[in-house]
Scaffold this motif. Structure first.
Motif, short mmCIF file in Angstrom:
data_model
loop_
_atom_site.label_atom_id
_atom_site.label_comp_id
_atom_site.label_asym_id
_atom_site.label_seq_id
_atom_site.Cartn_x
_atom_site.Cartn_y
_atom_site.Cartn_z
N ALA A 30 0.83 -1.20 0.00
CA ALA A 30 0.00 0.00 0.00
C ALA A 30 0.87 1.26 0.00
N GLN A 31 1.90 1.26 0.81
CA GLN A 31 2.79 2.43 0.88
C GLN A 31 3.48 2.66 -0.46
N PHE A 32 3.77 1.59 -1.18
CA PHE A 32 4.51 1.67 -2.43
C PHE A 32 3.59 1.87 -3.64
N GLY A 33 2.29 1.78 -3.40
CA GLY A 33 1.36 1.94 -4.51
C GLY A 33 1.45 0.81 -5.51
N LEU A 34 1.68 -0.39 -5.02
CA LEU A 34 1.90 -1.56 -5.88
C LEU A 34 0.77 -2.56 -5.69
N ALA A 35 0.17 -2.99 -6.79
CA ALA A 35 -0.90 -3.98 -6.73
C ALA A 35 -0.32 -5.35 -6.39
N ALA A 36 -1.03 -6.10 -5.57
CA ALA A 36 -0.56 -7.41 -5.15
C ALA A 36 -0.45 -8.39 -6.31
N ASP A 37 -1.20 -8.11 -7.38
CA ASP A 37 -1.16 -9.01 -8.55
C ASP A 37 -0.37 -8.40 -9.70
N ALA A 38 0.53 -7.47 -9.40
CA ALA A 38 1.36 -6.85 -10.44
C ALA A 38 2.15 -7.93 -11.17
N PRO A 154 7.29 11.56 12.77
CA PRO A 154 8.20 10.49 12.36
C PRO A 154 9.63 10.84 12.73
N GLY A 155 10.32 9.88 13.31
CA GLY A 155 11.72 10.08 13.64
C GLY A 155 12.13 9.53 15.00
N ALA A 156 11.17 9.33 15.89
CA ALA A 156 11.52 8.97 17.26
C ALA A 156 12.39 7.72 17.36
N GLY A 157 12.14 6.75 16.50
CA GLY A 157 12.93 5.52 16.56
C GLY A 157 13.72 5.26 15.31
N TYR A 158 14.10 6.33 14.61
CA TYR A 158 14.67 6.17 13.27
C TYR A 158 16.19 6.05 13.25
N PHE A 159 16.86 6.23 14.38
CA PHE A 159 18.32 6.29 14.36
C PHE A 159 18.92 5.19 15.23
N VAL A 160 20.14 4.79 14.87
CA VAL A 160 20.80 3.67 15.55
C VAL A 160 21.44 4.16 16.83
N GLU A 161 20.96 3.66 17.95
CA GLU A 161 21.52 3.99 19.25
C GLU A 161 22.50 2.91 19.69
N ALA A 162 23.53 3.33 20.41
CA ALA A 162 24.50 2.37 20.94
C ALA A 162 25.09 2.94 22.22
N SER A 163 25.41 2.07 23.13
CA SER A 163 26.05 2.50 24.37
C SER A 163 27.55 2.66 24.14
N LEU A 211 11.89 1.42 6.89
CA LEU A 211 11.68 0.79 5.58
C LEU A 211 10.48 1.40 4.88
N LEU A 212 9.38 1.60 5.59
CA LEU A 212 8.19 2.18 4.98
C LEU A 212 8.46 3.59 4.47
N GLU A 213 9.24 4.36 5.22
CA GLU A 213 9.58 5.72 4.76
C GLU A 213 10.30 5.67 3.41
N PHE A 214 11.23 4.73 3.28
CA PHE A 214 11.99 4.67 2.03
C PHE A 214 11.17 4.10 0.88
N LEU A 215 10.23 3.25 1.18
CA LEU A 215 9.33 2.80 0.11
C LEU A 215 8.52 3.99 -0.42
N LYS A 216 8.11 4.86 0.47
CA LYS A 216 7.37 6.06 0.05
C LYS A 216 8.27 6.97 -0.79
N ILE A 217 9.53 7.11 -0.39
CA ILE A 217 10.47 7.95 -1.11
C ILE A 217 10.74 7.39 -2.51
N ILE A 218 10.97 6.08 -2.59
CA ILE A 218 11.23 5.45 -3.90
C ILE A 218 10.02 5.60 -4.81
N ARG A 219 8.84 5.46 -4.25
CA ARG A 219 7.62 5.64 -5.06
C ARG A 219 7.58 7.05 -5.66
N LEU A 220 7.94 8.05 -4.88
CA LEU A 220 7.97 9.42 -5.38
C LEU A 220 8.97 9.54 -6.53
N TYR A 221 10.16 8.98 -6.36
CA TYR A 221 11.17 9.09 -7.39
C TYR A 221 10.71 8.42 -8.69
#
Length: 575
Positions: A30-38, A154-163, A211-221
């Motif tokens: 759905a995020q990518f705008g792709l039909a399941a039977d493409a 969007p962004g609260a959990g988007y970055f890699v945390e490490a101790s 991953l969903l954010e980048f699917l949306k970005i790729i769809r735009l491109y």
């Protein structure tokens, strides 16, 4: 349940075992705008032929006072290069905060100083457009990072945390800066992963929302006409402490998933992985013809430059003989120069330390700069040399600058243009732009030495008068037009390396239909070289013509003398 849904779910199950894979597959579709039977694309299709030649450029490599840079770029390409290239790789054209575009603030907007999405769409109507998917990291001035610091989406959990207490000594780095950056958040102090710089914060693909954010970005491109996707620094994508955090299985799984979805939405789309790593690791990004369509041939630039400044092709020839023919549906992206420097990691296992030191020292004499990286053991090792390609060929390691710069430069282009794969020429290599030392001083970055910005009027003047810029540009255009006419130069045509000594680099190409045989022979030294045509084992009943000079060779055992850096494209088809 369609086969496409099942395949997507299979990838997601491996990446996110905690999720309901089928439900998440539906959300991805759905995020990518792709039909399941493409419909599925036909496997192992070659989406290219011998006419494919790419040019690499920033959106503002050419500037004019009278129009937006993307307008100037399209005008120049249409006027000067339309019959020479098929594809234009526009380096990141988004709002950014550093690294000349590779620290993206907003993936969905064209930098207004360059133009707008209409300009990208217009370019895509004239050429295949390759865009960068800067997928490993984003800018510290992005909305995502601002939201992260506030703990909101969007962004609260988007970055890699490490101790900082975690043992990260095994992590492979392309830089010498500290890996972690301290950040204050409402939940307290956090430390974020920064593979490249503290302005480039690594994104956490273990969070499925990323991953969903980048699917949306790729769809735009895709909607804006982009069909070739360069996955920038993708080898570093997945992080697991205790591992090198490069080339991890999950990274390959993400690429397979993106490939699957992109090619189902656009059958003519092409995935290109940018992985500046040793050759054996780089080859893994082909997968089983289910990951990258194209991989950057990162070992070619340092080996080819080393060949031409030493006058010895031993290492280049040995490397070429180890390169597997690409399966149909995949091929190599060949280049000598780019917006970055000449990567040195791909020489690991190919050049000795002494040979590498000689290469570095020679290019430093020609005005180049050395950048380094930190190894997992804490040592500093050479990472890349920053120099313009024109200046890299000023002379030889033994003699220094000489009178053969133009011939050496063109010989390098002639080798790259003839090898298996698709050639990609940095726009400054077409112009023979010199080292931009003033820009290095202005920016403080060694990479700026090869990121000159031409005023359009100055470039037109340089290409219309008696300059080395015009000499190189005219020769390159002639070479590329000739290359595009040869079926033997199809990116997947047969290639065999020939044994003609260390001062002559030679290989044979044969068209897929076997109607054209082409022998490419290069004198890679600064002294004349003689060889006998019998070494090539020419078919005596064919008519052989050098496509470069037009000279006919009627005697298949004649001796041939090549001047320094002269080369032949000897073909039995010359209509």
């Amino acid at each position: 349940m369609t086969p496409l849904q099942q395949r997507i779910a299979g990838h997601l199950q491996l990446l996110y075992p905690q999720l309901d894979a089928m439900e998440f597959a539906q959300e991805c579709l759905a995020q990518f705008g792709l039909a399941a039977d493409a419909p599925s694309p036909t496997p192992h299709r070659n989406l290219w032929d011998q006419s494919d030649v790419a040019v690499i450029t920033y959106g503002d490599s050419l500037r004019s006072e009278h129009e937006a840079p993307l307008h100037s770029l399209l005008g120049f390409l249409n006027t000067r290069l339309q019959d020479c290239i098929s594809t234009v790789h526009i380096l990141p054209f988004f709002p950014y905060s550093s690294d000349d575009g590779f620290s993206v603030m907003d993936y969905t907007t064209v930098n207004p100083s360059l133009g707008n999405w209409d300009d990208i769409a217009r370019l895509s109507r004239h050429f295949k457009v390759m865009g960068d998917l800067v997928i490993n990291h984003c800018s510290s001035r992005s909305l995502w990072f601002e939201n992260y610091k506030q703990g909101v989406e969007p962004g609260a959990g988007y970055f890699v945390e490490a101790s900082p207490d975690t043992d990260l000594s095994a992590v492979v780095r392309p830089r010498t800066s500290p890996l972690l950056r301290e950040v204050k958040t409402p939940g307290g102090e956090r430390h974020l992963w920064c593979t490249f710089s503290h302005d480039q914060l690594d994104l956490d693909f273990q969070n499925p929302r990323v991953l969903l954010e980048f699917l949306k970005i790729i769809r735009l491109y895709l909607d804006k006409g982009i069909r070739w996707f360069r996955l920038d620094a993708v080898a570093f994508l997945w992080k697991t402490p205790g591992t090198p955090c490069i080339n991890l299985p999950e990274t390959h799984e993400v690429i397979r998933l993106l490939r699957l979805m992109i090619e189902h939405r656009a059958a003519d789309a092409v995935i290109v992985t940018e992985t500046n790593i040793p050759n054996r690791e780089n080859l893994t990004y082909f997968g089983n013809a289910n990951e990258a369509h194209l991989i950057y041939n990162f070992s070619l630039p340092p080996l080819l430059i080393n060949t031409l400044i030493t006058g010895c092709c031993k290492h280049l020839k040995n490397w070429l003989m180890t390169m597997p023919p690409a399966q149909y549906g995949t091929t190599y992206l060949n280049f000598i120069a780019s917006h970055d420097g000449i990567g040195l990691r791909p020489t690991e296992g190919l050049l000795s330390d002494w040979e590498l030191d000689t290469l570095i020292g020679t290019l430093q004499r020609f005005g180049g700069h050395l950048s380094s990286r930190t190894t997992p053991g804490g040592a500093t090792r050479p990472y890349e040399i920053n120099i313009s390609l024109w200046d890299a060929f000023r002379g030889t390691a033994a003699q220094g600058p000489d009178q053969w710069q133009f011939a050496r430069f063109l010989c390098a282009a002639g080798i790259m243009a003839a090898l298996e794969g698709i050639p990609a020429f940095y726009i400054h290599s077409l112009f023979a732009t010199e080292n931009d030392d003033a820009r290095v001083e202005h920016t403080g970055s060694f990479r700026s030495i090869n990121r000159h910005i031409w005023q359009a009027e100055d470039l037109e003047s340089a290409l219309s008068s008696d300059t080395h810029h015009r000499q190189v540009f005219d020769a390159m255009r002639k070479l590329l037009r000739l290359r595009r006419q040869q079926p033997a130069f199809h990116p997947n045509a047969t290639q065999y390396t020939l044994h003609t000594g260390e001062a002559l680099f030679s290989f044979w190409r044969q068209s897929i239909d076997r109607h054209q045989s082409l022998f490419a022979v290069y004198n890679i030294s600064d002294t004349p070289q003689t060889f006998n045509l019998s070494e090539l084992n020419l078919i005596a009943t064919d008519e052989w013509v050098d496509l470069i000079s037009g000279e006919r060779f009627e005697d298949p055992v004649a001796q041939v003398r090549l001047m320094p850096y002269q080369f032949l494209w000897l073909s039995n088809r010359h209509d």
